[in-house]
Design a protein around this motif. Structure first.
Motif, PDB file in Angstrom:
ATOM      1  N   TYR A  18       0.816  -1.216   0.000  1.00 45.97           N
ATOM      2  CA  TYR A  18       0.000   0.000   0.000  1.00 45.97           C
ATOM      3  C   TYR A  18       0.850   1.266   0.000  1.00 45.97           C
ATOM      4  CZ  TYR A  18      -4.300  -2.675   0.453  1.00 45.97           C
ATOM      5  OH  TYR A  18      -5.363  -3.512   0.212  1.00 45.97           O
ATOM      6  N   LYS A  26     -11.456   3.363  -5.875  1.00 42.76           N
ATOM      7  CA  LYS A  26     -12.247   3.043  -7.069  1.00 42.76           C
ATOM      8  C   LYS A  26     -13.499   3.911  -7.107  1.00 42.76           C
ATOM      9  CE  LYS A  26     -12.717  -1.205  -5.837  1.00 42.76           C
ATOM     10  NZ  LYS A  26     -13.291  -2.490  -5.590  1.00 42.76           N
ATOM     11  N   ASP A  70      -8.663  -3.576   8.733  1.00 43.21           N
ATOM     12  CA  ASP A  70      -7.590  -4.021   7.838  1.00 43.21           C
ATOM     13  C   ASP A  70      -6.313  -4.187   8.662  1.00 43.21           C
ATOM     14  OD1 ASP A  70      -7.505  -4.002   4.516  1.00 43.21           O
ATOM     15  OD2 ASP A  70      -5.543  -3.973   5.481  1.00 43.21           O
ATOM     16  N   ILE A  71      -5.363  -4.917   8.082  1.00 42.75           N
ATOM     17  CA  ILE A  71      -4.087  -5.154   8.779  1.00 42.75           C
ATOM     18  C   ILE A  71      -3.121  -3.984   8.553  1.00 42.75           C
ATOM     19  CG2 ILE A  71      -2.970  -6.371   6.855  1.00 42.75           C
ATOM     20  CD1 ILE A  71      -1.805  -8.328   8.913  1.00 42.75           C
ATOM     21  N   SER A  72      -3.378  -3.174   7.535  1.00 43.91           N
ATOM     22  CA  SER A  72      -2.407  -2.142   7.142  1.00 43.91           C
ATOM     23  C   SER A  72      -2.814  -0.762   7.644  1.00 43.91           C
ATOM     24  CB  SER A  72      -2.289  -2.117   5.614  1.00 43.91           C
ATOM     25  OG  SER A  72      -1.719  -0.911   5.187  1.00 43.91           O
ATOM     26  N   ASP A  98      -4.753  -7.697  12.847  1.00 47.16           N
ATOM     27  CA  ASP A  98      -4.351  -8.871  12.074  1.00 47.16           C
ATOM     28  C   ASP A  98      -5.386  -9.916  12.455  1.00 47.16           C
ATOM     29  OD1 ASP A  98      -3.426 -11.242  11.100  1.00 47.16           O
ATOM     30  OD2 ASP A  98      -1.374 -10.994  11.785  1.00 47.16           O
ATOM     31  N   LEU A  99      -6.299 -10.215  11.534  1.00 48.02           N
ATOM     32  CA  LEU A  99      -7.454 -11.063  11.867  1.00 48.02           C
ATOM     33  C   LEU A  99      -7.055 -12.487  12.210  1.00 48.02           C
ATOM     34  CD1 LEU A  99      -9.834  -9.571   9.192  1.00 48.02           C
ATOM     35  CD2 LEU A  99     -10.233  -9.510  11.673  1.00 48.02           C
ATOM     36  N   MET A 114     -14.881  -9.149   1.293  1.00 43.28           N
ATOM     37  CA  MET A 114     -14.652  -9.114  -0.149  1.00 43.28           C
ATOM     38  C   MET A 114     -13.179  -9.364  -0.419  1.00 43.28           C
ATOM     39  SD  MET A 114     -17.557  -8.547  -1.606  1.00 43.28           S
ATOM     40  CE  MET A 114     -18.402  -9.451  -0.338  1.00 43.28           C
ATOM     41  N   PHE A 115     -12.887 -10.557  -0.926  1.00 41.95           N
ATOM     42  CA  PHE A 115     -11.509 -10.918  -1.304  1.00 41.95           C
ATOM     43  C   PHE A 115     -10.558 -10.814  -0.124  1.00 41.95           C
ATOM     44  CE2 PHE A 115     -13.902  -8.987  -4.733  1.00 41.95           C
ATOM     45  CZ  PHE A 115     -14.068 -10.112  -5.512  1.00 41.95           C
ATOM     46  N   GLN A 117      -8.230 -12.296   1.144  1.00 42.36           N
ATOM     47  CA  GLN A 117      -7.328 -13.368   0.731  1.00 42.36           C
ATOM     48  C   GLN A 117      -5.912 -12.865   0.912  1.00 42.36           C
ATOM     49  OE1 GLN A 117      -9.951 -13.837  -2.986  1.00 42.36           O
ATOM     50  NE2 GLN A 117      -8.765 -15.718  -2.986  1.00 42.36           N
ATOM     51  N   ALA A 118      -5.003 -13.760   1.164  1.00 45.53           N
ATOM     52  CA  ALA A 118      -3.620 -13.343   1.397  1.00 45.53           C
ATOM     53  C   ALA A 118      -2.685 -14.414   0.857  1.00 45.53           C
ATOM     54  CB  ALA A 118      -3.399 -13.142   2.900  1.00 45.53           C
ATOM     55  N   PHE A 122      -3.141 -18.130   6.115  1.00 47.93           N
ATOM     56  CA  PHE A 122      -4.070 -17.217   6.793  1.00 47.93           C
ATOM     57  C   PHE A 122      -5.317 -18.030   7.127  1.00 47.93           C
ATOM     58  CE2 PHE A 122      -7.701 -14.183   6.189  1.00 47.93           C
ATOM     59  CZ  PHE A 122      -7.498 -13.479   7.370  1.00 47.93           C
TER      60      PHE A 122
HETATM   61  C1  LIG Z   1      -7.187  -8.551  -1.802  1.00 49.70           C
HETATM   62  S1  LIG Z   1      -7.427  -7.201  -0.715  1.00 49.70           S
HETATM   63  C2  LIG Z   1      -9.172  -6.894  -0.859  1.00 49.70           C
HETATM   64  C3  LIG Z   1      -9.550  -5.508  -0.416  1.00 49.70           C
HETATM   65  C4  LIG Z   1     -11.016  -5.098  -0.573  1.00 49.70           C
HETATM   66  N1  LIG Z   1     -11.897  -5.783   0.339  1.00 49.70           N
HETATM   67  C5  LIG Z   1     -11.497  -5.245  -1.998  1.00 49.70           C
HETATM   68  O1  LIG Z   1     -12.458  -5.961  -2.246  1.00 49.70           O
HETATM   69  O2  LIG Z   1     -10.902  -4.624  -2.882  1.00 49.70           O
HETATM   70  C6  LIG Z   1      -7.298  -7.990   0.873  1.00 49.70           C
HETATM   71  C7  LIG Z   1      -7.289  -6.990   2.031  1.00 49.70           C
HETATM   72  O3  LIG Z   1      -7.262  -7.742   3.240  1.00 49.70           O
HETATM   73  C8  LIG Z   1      -6.313  -7.174   4.107  1.00 49.70           C
HETATM   74  N2  LIG Z   1      -5.765  -8.268   4.935  1.00 49.70           N
HETATM   75  C9  LIG Z   1      -4.983  -9.279   4.516  1.00 49.70           C
HETATM   76  N3  LIG Z   1      -4.640 -10.069   5.544  1.00 49.70           N
HETATM   77  C10 LIG Z   1      -5.232  -9.533   6.648  1.00 49.70           C
HETATM   78  C11 LIG Z   1      -5.237  -9.889   8.010  1.00 49.70           C
HETATM   79  N4  LIG Z   1      -4.538 -10.930   8.471  1.00 49.70           N
HETATM   80  N5  LIG Z   1      -5.956  -9.134   8.860  1.00 49.70           N
HETATM   81  C12 LIG Z   1      -6.653  -8.050   8.411  1.00 49.70           C
HETATM   82  N6  LIG Z   1      -6.667  -7.666   7.128  1.00 49.70           N
HETATM   83  C13 LIG Z   1      -5.955  -8.389   6.251  1.00 49.70           C
HETATM   84  C14 LIG Z   1      -5.251  -6.552   3.207  1.00 49.70           C
HETATM   85  O4  LIG Z   1      -4.515  -5.526   3.812  1.00 49.70           O
HETATM   86  C15 LIG Z   1      -6.083  -6.066   2.036  1.00 49.70           C
HETATM   87  O5  LIG Z   1      -6.492  -4.723   2.207  1.00 49.70           O
END
Ligand SMILES: C[S@@+](CC[C@H](N)C(=O)[O-])C[C@H]1O[C@@H](n2cnc3c(N)ncnc32)[C@H](O)[C@@H]1O
Length: 210
Positions: A18, A26, A70-72, A98-99, A114-115, A117-118, A122
């Motif tokens: 980021y 968007k 969010d984690i960031s 950090d979920l 929504m997405f 995913q990491a 995770f």
């Molecule tokens: C692929 S992005 C999707 C973002 C948004 N929801 C979208 O649909 O565009 C995944 C988001 O999840 C967050 N994320 C990933 N791992 C996480 C965690 N362990 N805890 C919290 N947030 C996390 C990331 O920082 C990122 O912003």
């Protein structure tokens, strides 16, 4: 999504991503959220992995009180700017978690992931199940994951994606407590990082708690 370096922690990975990307949003909600939440009476919503806050802003503008996670820290600062510029900063509480480690415990009327995913190990299914069980009766659960790899993805694997009902099953929910609103795939046109257009598939699990 970029490929992580071996030494990176999840937080470092997302911060790095980021910090190197723009704060521009968007300006539109995720297609799955908009489709299934549009007619819902507003209450308290939880947005997991909120990124720049477009979904949270869309919900807040429709009267929802939103907890967005969010984690960031970097992307949460982008989400704060987005929410304030859209005059809904007072309806969105941004929390860093950090979920895999901590969770915004509360009761909710809508949970959106929504997405979430990491490219790391995770515990997504554990997190989503926990979130689903925080819903009040009548509450809506919406999760979308990628069901295809766009041409611009770093992931060149050809492994098949789980089908929507496999995704539902991995949540381990007792389905007598849930009504299936939609469990299926949806195609849409997406824009890649260089502005390229392509069709992508979203795998959607949308449930209502009985
Ligand atoms: C692929 S992005 C999707 C973002 C948004 N929801 C979208 O649909 O565009 C995944 C988001 O999840 C967050 N994320 C990933 N791992 C996480 C965690 N362990 N805890 C919290 N947030 C996390 C990331 O920082 C990122 O912003």
């Amino acid at each position: 999504m970029m490929k992580p370096q071996n030494h990176q922690t999840p937080q470092d990975f997302w911060e790095d991503l980021y910090k190197r990307s723009s704060a521009d949003t968007k300006g539109n909600p995720s297609a799955a959220l908009a489709r299934f939440a549009v007619d819902r009476h507003p209450g308290t919503a939880l947005d997991l992995g909120c990124a720049r806050g477009d979904d949270a802003v869309w919900l807040a503008k429709r009267g929802w009180k939103v907890i967005a996670v969010d984690i960031s820290e970097t992307v949460l600062s982008y989400a704060r700017t987005n929410a304030n510029s859209q005059q809904v900063g007072d309806r969105i509480e941004l929390q860093r978690h950090d979920l895999a480690v901590s969770f915004p415990e509360n009761r909710y009327d809508l949970v959106s992931a929504m997405f979430l995913q990491a490219p790391f190990d995770f515990p997504r299914e554990r997190v989503l199940k926990h979130a689903a069980l925080c819903l009040n009766s009548g509450g809506l659960f919406i999760a979308a994951t990628h069901g295809s790899r766009p041409s611009w993805s770093w992931d060149k694997s050809t492994a098949p994606f789980p089908n929507p009902h496999q995704c539902l099953k991995t949540l381990g929910l007792n389905m007598s407590g849930w009504k299936e609103i939609f469990v299926g795939n949806e195609d849409r046109i997406a824009t890649g990082p260089e502005g390229q257009k392509g069709t992508v598939t979203d795998t959607i699990v949308c449930l209502e708690r009985r």
